[in-house]
Design a protein around this motif. Structure first.
Motif, short mmCIF file in Angstrom:
data_model
loop_
_atom_site.label_atom_id
_atom_site.label_comp_id
_atom_site.label_asym_id
_atom_site.label_seq_id
_atom_site.Cartn_x
_atom_site.Cartn_y
_atom_site.Cartn_z
N THR A 202 0.72 -1.19 0.16
CA THR A 202 -0.25 0.29 -0.04
C THR A 202 0.56 1.79 -0.35
OG1 THR A 202 -1.71 -1.47 0.73
CG2 THR A 202 -1.91 1.65 1.23
N GLU A 203 1.51 0.76 1.21
CA GLU A 203 3.10 2.50 0.57
C GLU A 203 3.53 2.78 -0.39
OE1 GLU A 203 2.43 4.59 3.25
OE2 GLU A 203 0.63 3.58 4.15
N LEU A 204 3.95 1.39 -1.04
CA LEU A 204 4.61 1.55 -2.33
C LEU A 204 3.89 1.83 -3.16
CD1 LEU A 204 7.07 0.92 -3.48
CD2 LEU A 204 6.21 -1.24 -4.30
N MET A 205 2.90 2.02 -3.29
CA MET A 205 2.00 2.58 -4.24
C MET A 205 1.15 4.16 -4.24
SD MET A 205 0.94 -0.33 -6.56
CE MET A 205 0.07 0.45 -7.42
N ARG A 206 1.14 4.43 -2.84
CA ARG A 206 1.00 5.73 -2.42
C ARG A 206 2.38 6.51 -2.71
NH1 ARG A 206 -1.88 5.05 3.70
NH2 ARG A 206 -4.16 4.57 2.76
N ALA A 207 3.70 5.40 -2.47
CA ALA A 207 4.25 6.78 -3.13
C ALA A 207 4.98 6.76 -4.29
CB ALA A 207 6.04 6.11 -2.21
N ARG A 208 4.09 6.25 -5.14
CA ARG A 208 4.28 6.79 -6.55
C ARG A 208 3.17 7.38 -7.22
NH1 ARG A 208 0.99 3.01 -10.89
NH2 ARG A 208 2.63 3.98 -12.95
N THR A 209 2.20 7.07 -6.52
CA THR A 209 1.25 8.27 -6.76
C THR A 209 1.69 9.57 -6.57
OG1 THR A 209 -0.98 6.77 -6.64
CG2 THR A 209 -1.32 8.86 -6.18
N ALA A 210 2.60 9.50 -5.30
CA ALA A 210 3.06 10.87 -5.56
C ALA A 210 4.03 11.39 -5.95
CB ALA A 210 3.42 10.73 -3.16
N MET A 211 5.29 10.72 -6.86
CA MET A 211 6.53 11.01 -6.62
C MET A 211 5.57 11.35 -8.57
SD MET A 211 8.47 7.82 -7.06
CE MET A 211 9.01 7.38 -5.64
N ASN A 212 4.51 10.40 -9.26
CA ASN A 212 3.46 10.71 -10.29
C ASN A 212 2.87 12.14 -10.59
OD1 ASN A 212 5.47 8.89 -11.41
ND2 ASN A 212 3.32 7.57 -11.23
N ILE B 124 6.68 7.87 -13.44
CA ILE B 124 7.81 6.34 -12.31
C ILE B 124 6.63 5.42 -12.67
CG2 ILE B 124 8.90 5.67 -11.22
CD1 ILE B 124 10.03 8.27 -11.87
N SER B 125 7.21 4.59 -13.27
CA SER B 125 6.90 2.53 -13.39
C SER B 125 6.56 1.76 -12.38
CB SER B 125 7.25 1.91 -14.26
OG SER B 125 8.54 1.63 -14.70
N LEU B 126 5.40 1.42 -11.37
CA LEU B 126 6.32 0.47 -10.96
C LEU B 126 7.02 -0.30 -11.08
CD1 LEU B 126 4.65 -0.71 -7.95
CD2 LEU B 126 2.88 -2.17 -8.98
N LEU B 127 7.66 -1.14 -11.87
CA LEU B 127 8.43 -1.95 -11.98
C LEU B 127 9.60 -1.21 -12.38
CD1 LEU B 127 9.20 -4.56 -13.76
CD2 LEU B 127 9.45 -4.17 -15.73
N ALA B 128 9.84 0.18 -12.61
CA ALA B 128 11.55 0.92 -11.97
C ALA B 128 11.64 0.37 -10.67
CB ALA B 128 11.32 1.75 -12.94
N LEU B 129 10.12 1.04 -9.85
CA LEU B 129 10.32 0.72 -8.01
C LEU B 129 10.60 0.07 -7.54
CD1 LEU B 129 7.74 2.95 -7.15
CD2 LEU B 129 9.58 3.73 -7.72
N LEU B 130 10.06 -1.34 -8.74
CA LEU B 130 10.98 -3.04 -7.66
C LEU B 130 11.81 -2.85 -8.61
CD1 LEU B 130 7.79 -4.61 -8.70
CD2 LEU B 130 8.45 -4.14 -6.36
#
Length: 493
Positions: free
Chosen positions: A301-311, A318-324
């Motif tokens: 959940t927090e990772l998805m929120r962090a990605r939303t905040a970055m974008n 930023i893609s989810l694959l790039a964060l992983l």
């Protein structure tokens, strides 16, 4: 003009949904029967969906990247008014179980008679007489006999309809019979046309009589064999009562009914090119690497929120694959044993000082693993751009050999296929692969209370020669901690 709605067809093999990858037509475009209109991605492959109607596209449903369930509307097509007020028929073509339901019902026009021997209508010869007449007219009797392997329904006479029935069309009128024949793809129809094969003479082995490519190829082989071995026979047909002794001499011998789905030969696909290289590498991996797998569920959940905040902050997305991938490179810095290879000739474990990160990409030609060079030195934006470039090159078939080799660790995001977990085969000669399942809402204990959270399953398959379970478990636990608390990454940035 009136509109017909075309829905996402059943793609077979238990698939229940597909993601729109690319629309091939725009609203207002004129489409022909069997023209591909959309490219979709399923859990099995990339598929072009052909439209069974001809007309003008008036609406599309779903943007690119949208997942649709089977049966959901894809588009509407404005077609001309039917000639007699009846609903217009489609092509009858199918992918797997998809097509017009009206077509199969019109494949054969028969008229029932008495359930005993066939009785010819006045002025029309019976089955045996028809063959006899064809022979007297100069047509070889072998042309009216079924070729070995050409399927006939059980209880039918060679070259005729079911025993006990007489056709109401003469041989000269057979080419004008109405109703499309259901085939699995336009390629099958073209294959039959190029070899002069009448699809109405085949009995498909697919669902509801669907004609497969294997059926056409089998019929062509059978016709070739029959052309070399067919001999005239003076025996009367055992299931047809001849009308005259002279006619019976021209009746071909009875042929045992053989369905075209008989497993003779089959379809052979050479293992060459990329497909052959993948097969060799996976086979070698299974032979040489004693692999093991451990897995853990993580709250993303927090990772998805962090990605939303970055974008939301602006700049490239930023893609989810790039964060992983960024999490993987940080974990490999802590557990470098997993970024290594085994030199069996020297009997040494070679620990590598750079991370060339491979990632699995599904294409029309199969699964490929492009490699992001020096992934450990890239930030999330750079990783996103490189993933996008390599993915597009993979789909268009323009990847170079250098972009497909030299990986040191592989990230396999099979969650895009709707899969929760997997135990993949390690990409030889690497030592490990991290698998990421789909991220879905699940009940989860968060801060002492039950809540619905975004949960993902992480699985690490590793070479047991390079490390033990403690090292593999520590790597996987660190990855899970970064997924659950992205701030943990700040320690290594």
């Amino acid at each position: 003009m009136h509109s017909l709605e075309f829905k996402l067809p059943d793609l077979g093999e238990g698939l229940t949904e597909a993601e729109i990858v690319r629309w091939l037509v725009e609203v207002g475009d004129l489409v022909a029967v069997d023209q591909p209109v959309v490219e979709v991605e399923t859990a099995k492959a990339m598929v072009d969906i052909p439209c069974p109607y001809a007309g003008v596209v008036t609406a599309r449903f779903g943007e690119e990247g949208t997942e649709l369930p089977v049966g959901a509307p894809l588009l509407t097509v404005a077609v001309g008014a039917p000639a007699s007020g009846a609903e217009p028929e489609g092509s009858g073509n199918v992918l797997v179980g998809y097509g017009t339901s009206e077509a199969p019902a019109r494949r054969r026009r028969v008229r029932p008679t008495a359930p005993t021997a066939p009785v010819a209508p006045a002025g029309q010869p019976s089955g045996g007489a028809a063959n006899g007449a064809a022979a007297r007219a100069g047509t070889p009797a072998a042309e009216h006999a079924p070729a070995p392997g050409v399927a006939r329904p059980v209880g039918t006479a060679a070259g005729h309809g079911p025993v006990g029935h007489a056709r109401d069309v003469a041989p000269a009128d057979q080419e004008t019979r109405e109703g499309p024949v259901p085939v699995i793809s336009p390629l099958v129809r073209r294959l039959a046309r190029e070899h002069g094969l009448d699809l109405r003479e085949l009995h498909g082995s697919g669902p509801d009589g669907l004609i497969l490519r294997a059926d056409v190829e089998y019929a062509l082989r059978a016709a070739e064999v029959h052309g070399r071995t067919a001999q005239p026979s003076a025996e009367p047909h055992p299931r047809v009562t001849p009308t005259a002794p002279a006619a019976s001499a021209a009746v071909p011998p009875a042929q045992a009914p053989i369905r075209s789905s008989a497993p003779l030969g089959g379809i052979r696909t050479p293992l060459k090119g990329i497909r052959g290289a993948v097969a060799d590498k996976l086979s070698r991996s299974r032979r040489e690497i004693p692999d093991a797998t451990c897995w853990v569920d993580a709250d993303a959940t927090e990772l998805m929120r962090a990605r939303t905040a970055m974008n939301a902050a602006g700049g490239p997305k930023i893609s989810l694959l790039a964060l992983l991938a960024r999490i993987c490179t940080a974990a490999l810095a802590r557990f470098p044993e997993l970024n290594s290879t085994v030199d069996m000739e020297a009997r040494e474990i070679v620990q590598l000082d750079h991370v060339h990160l491979g990632f699995a990409a599904q294409t029309e030609r199969g699964l490929v693993v492009p490699v992001v060079r020096d992934a450990h030195a890239r930030d999330a934006e750079s990783l996103t751009a490189e993933f996008a470039r390599l993915t597009e090159a993979a789909r268009t078939g323009t990847l170079t050999p250098a972009e497909l080799t030299g990986g040191t660790f592989t990230l396999n995001n099979y969650g895009v296929f709707g899969v929760d977990g997997s135990t993949p085969i390690i990409n030889h000669p690497e030592a490990a692969m991290l698998g990421v399942g789909r991220i879905i809402p699940k009940p989860w204990v968060h801060e002492g209370e039950l809540a619905v959270r975004q949960v993902v399953e992480l699985a690490l398959t590793f070479d047991h020669r390079v490390c033990d379970g403690g090292t593999a478990g520590g790597f996987l636990r660190y990855v899970a901690d970064c997924v659950e608390q992205p701030a943990v990454l700040l320690r290594t940035l």
